[in-house]
Design a protein around this motif. Structure first.
Motif, PDB file in Angstrom:
ATOM      1  N   THR A 293       0.827  -1.209   0.000  1.00 18.58           N
ATOM      2  CA  THR A 293       0.000   0.000   0.000  1.00 18.58           C
ATOM      3  C   THR A 293       0.861   1.259   0.000  1.00 18.58           C
ATOM      4  N   GLN A 294       1.983   1.191   0.716  1.00 18.97           N
ATOM      5  CA  GLN A 294       2.857   2.370   0.832  1.00 18.97           C
ATOM      6  C   GLN A 294       3.633   2.656  -0.446  1.00 18.97           C
TER       7      GLN A 294
ATOM      8  N   ILE B 115       6.137  -1.690  -5.879  1.00 17.39           N
ATOM      9  CA  ILE B 115       6.502  -3.032  -5.406  1.00 17.39           C
ATOM     10  C   ILE B 115       5.431  -4.024  -5.851  1.00 17.39           C
ATOM     11  N   ASP B 116       5.867  -5.137  -6.434  1.00 19.22           N
ATOM     12  CA  ASP B 116       4.939  -6.125  -6.974  1.00 19.22           C
ATOM     13  C   ASP B 116       4.624  -7.255  -6.002  1.00 19.22           C
ATOM     14  N   PHE B 117       5.554  -7.570  -5.116  1.00 19.12           N
ATOM     15  CA  PHE B 117       5.292  -8.621  -4.130  1.00 19.12           C
ATOM     16  C   PHE B 117       6.207  -8.463  -2.925  1.00 19.12           C
TER      17      PHE B 117
ATOM     18  N   ALA C 124      16.249  -6.144   4.666  1.00 15.15           N
ATOM     19  CA  ALA C 124      14.886  -5.662   4.447  1.00 15.15           C
ATOM     20  C   ALA C 124      14.878  -4.648   3.317  1.00 15.15           C
ATOM     21  N   GLY C 125      13.890  -4.758   2.446  1.00 17.36           N
ATOM     22  CA  GLY C 125      13.756  -3.784   1.371  1.00 17.36           C
ATOM     23  C   GLY C 125      13.652  -4.436   0.007  1.00 17.36           C
ATOM     24  N   ILE C 126      13.671  -3.596  -1.025  1.00 20.49           N
ATOM     25  CA  ILE C 126      13.581  -4.077  -2.406  1.00 20.49           C
ATOM     26  C   ILE C 126      14.847  -4.858  -2.754  1.00 20.49           C
ATOM     27  N   VAL C 127      14.671  -6.016  -3.358  1.00 18.11           N
ATOM     28  CA  VAL C 127      15.801  -6.884  -3.705  1.00 18.11           C
ATOM     29  C   VAL C 127      16.362  -6.448  -5.060  1.00 18.11           C
TER      30      VAL C 127
ATOM     31  N   LYS D   4       9.901  -7.341 -12.548  1.00 17.98           N
ATOM     32  CA  LYS D   4       9.043  -6.992 -11.409  1.00 17.98           C
ATOM     33  C   LYS D   4       9.884  -6.756 -10.154  1.00 17.98           C
ATOM     34  N   LYS D   5       9.314  -5.982  -9.230  1.00 17.45           N
ATOM     35  CA  LYS D   5      10.033  -5.630  -8.000  1.00 17.45           C
ATOM     36  C   LYS D   5       9.569  -6.483  -6.823  1.00 17.45           C
TER      37      LYS D   5
END
Length: 315
Positions: A106-107, A111-113, A146-149, A201-202
């Motif tokens: 939501t934030q 981000i896709d998943f 933690a965070g986007i890979v 995808k993110k």
């Protein structure tokens, strides 16, 4: 429209399914629908499902077995939530799974998943901390921040860090990719994550133990191993990666899987096909290949004991 669709595919697990369902009903985030898709169970699953009166629960029953991935796809096709998760009928979500993962989606709309870490539990729902730590280490999750890979393809293919049952997706993203491949009964989750990475995808990693993955006796045995290995070969043969590093790993895993399947087939008595696969995979381990070919000369009735004795010697 509910915010989240939770899908639980099931097949003859009436003794474990209530734990999965209750773990959804007990979520701190209550804006969801729960779809239980039944792949032609012959136990008391229909009777169990008739006892639930919560309007958010939908029960899809296939009168005949249509296969694991096709059953999962039926649940996905019936989904209406903005976000989607599928987890197995012998596993459970912790109470804050939906709230914690949905908040991240939501934030940040890019981000896709969102994937999380998970507990290992036994047949009695007891968490095993040692096995949990070992599992997180084995699949590289203890090294993920933690965070986007950033290096998503390496993480999902080489390390295989994301577990589909511990991941919340944007349903729109899955629709773009066609969700799970039809008629692929094993490795369908690995395949999905690879396709997500290749599509750019993110993925976001949340290093919290928010799902419970159950280890139990039903998951073991040669009759489950052989179909799994056949599907793993099909999965590995369906890709050719641009990265030399990743492509080398793919080829190595393919030869290993061919060898393992060949050994299993020899053990079961499918001698000719087993020998062919052992020879195809011999570059992975010449010693294992020649041992398997030697054991293929034994009468079929003695092979099981011989293979078991060899496994015990090897530890």
């Amino acid at each position: 429209m509910p915010k989240i669709t939770v899908c639980v595919p099931t097949f003859n697990r009436v003794h474990l399914l209530p734990y999965a369902i209750d773990s959804v009903l007990n979520q701190s985030e209550q804006d969801f629908e729960l779809i239980v898709c039944d792949d032609g169970s012959s136990d008391r699953t229909p009777e169990l499902m008739s006892q639930y009166t919560d309007h958010r629960i939908k029960y899809i029953r296939h009168l005949q077995n249509i296969g694991k991935s096709n059953n999962m796809r039926s649940g996905f096709d019936a989904a209406s939530g903005e976000y989607f998760i599928k987890f197995d009928d012998d596993d459970r979500l912790t109470p804050d799974f939906l709230a914690s993962t949905a908040a991240i989606l939501t934030q940040d709309s890019s981000i896709d998943f969102v994937g999380t870490d998970h507990w290992i539990i036994d047949i009695d729902n007891v968490r095993d901390e040692a096995k949990t730590q070992e599992n997180s280490h084995r699949w590289g999750r203890n090294n993920l921040s933690a965070g986007i890979v950033d290096n998503l393809l390496e993480v999902v293919f080489i390390q295989q860090s994301f577990q589909v049952g511990a991941t919340l997706f944007r349903r729109k993203t899955l629709q773009e990719l066609g969700y799970m491949q039809p008629n692929l009964q094993n490795c369908e989750d690995n395949d999905l994550f690879v396709r997500l990475a290749l599509a750019g995808k993110k993925g976001y990693y949340l290093p919290e133990l928010l799902m419970e993955y159950r280890y139990h006796a039903e998951q073991q045995g040669i009759n489950r191993a052989i179909p799994y290995l056949y599907d793993k070969i099909r999965y590995l043969e369906s890709y050719k990666f641009e990265s030399e590093k990743i492509e080398t790993i793919r080829k190595n895993r393919l030869t290993e899987t061919q060898l393992l399947l060949g050994l299993r087939l020899i053990e079961k008595g499918e001698t000719q096909k087993g020998r062919e696969l052992v020879l195809a995979g011999q570059s992975f381990s010449t010693a294992k290949a020649w041992t398997g070919l030697g054991l293929s000369l034994l009468p079929v009735g003695l092979r099981g004991k011989a293979f078991n004795a060899l496994r015990q010697v090897r530890g």
